[in-house]
Design an enzyme around this catalytic site. Structure first.
Site, short mmCIF file in Angstrom:
data_model
loop_
_atom_site.label_atom_id
_atom_site.label_comp_id
_atom_site.label_asym_id
_atom_site.label_seq_id
_atom_site.Cartn_x
_atom_site.Cartn_y
_atom_site.Cartn_z
N ASP A 181 -31.24 -49.51 31.04
CA ASP A 181 -30.00 -48.77 30.85
C ASP A 181 -29.07 -49.55 29.93
O ASP A 181 -29.12 -50.79 29.88
CB ASP A 181 -29.29 -48.56 32.20
N GLN A 182 -28.19 -48.84 29.26
CA GLN A 182 -27.25 -49.49 28.35
C GLN A 182 -26.44 -50.59 29.04
O GLN A 182 -26.21 -51.66 28.47
CB GLN A 182 -26.29 -48.45 27.75
#
Length: 222
Positions: free
Chosen positions: A69-70
């Site tokens: 995930d970012q």
């Protein structure tokens, strides 16, 4: 942007935009890096800056084996040719890799270890949020182990058996202990921490050419 969709509120202005992500390991087949929190793994629809785009500027074509995930930091491995891509991806699919994450979650968890088996599906009206669905969700299993209690919160090791989107974030929220700094699932408590306290700490897999077991360890900065 359509109504009901959620985006991260995290300020990413602190992420260096100099194109440099020093590899933890590199050879002709793979590149292993420490992805900083706030940087995409791959280019997005509206934001092109990512691990892949930065690495390609320096090393040429980069092939995506898996993603983080970012807002998650930690160990990512990319392939440099299709043979390496297929070989390592098969290990992820067969679950012969070993993945360990470290997180700080809100509150003190009772017990020393546990297992969360809750099926996950995308929450389409509110994507990228995910949700639990016992009728339509895909199998998702996370094991956790308590490491310490710190200022009323709990540091845990997380061992995902599956790799569903937002699995660790959603599973911890579902047992009442969302990850500190999680702007999607932790509510207002996320605002007390400048980043998501989730880190891909350990990754083991077999080298795609030599077959040697590769073992990477990287402590979190939170």
């Amino acid at each position: 942007m359509s109504e009901g969709r959620h985006t991260s509120r995290r300020d990413t202005s602190h992420i260096p935009n100099d194109g440099l992500i020093p590899p933890l390991y590199i050879d002709d087949d793979i590149i292993v890096v420490n992805k900083p929190a706030g940087l995409l793994s791959v280019p997005g629809r509206y934001l092109k800056d990512s691990c892949v785009s930065r690495l390609e500027e320096r090393y040429g074509e980069i092939l995506v084996i898996h993603r983080l995930d970012q807002d998650t930091s930690g160990i990512l491995v990319f392939a440099r040719d299709k043979k390496a891509l297929n070989t390592v991806q098969r290990q992820f699919e067969a679950q012969t890799t070993r993945k360990v994450y470290e997180a700080v979650v809100t509150g003190e968890i009772s017990g020393n270890q546990g297992c969360i088996n809750l099926p996950i599906i995308v929450d389409w009206p509110n994507r990228p949020l995910q949700m639990i669905s016992h009728t339509d969700g895909r199998y998702a299993l996370t094991r956790w182990k308590k490491l310490s209690v710190e200022n009323g919160n709990t540091r845990v090791a997380l061992f995902p058996k599956t790799g569903r989107s937002h699995q660790l974030r959603l599973h911890m929220q579902q047992i009442g202990h969302p990850i500190v700094g999680d702007t999607l699932y932790a509510g207002k408590s996320a605002e007390a921490e400048p980043r998501l306290c989730l880190h891909a700490k350990e990754l083991d897999f077999d080298h795609p050419t030599t077959g040697e077991r590769m073992e990477f360890r990287l402590e979190p900065d939170f």
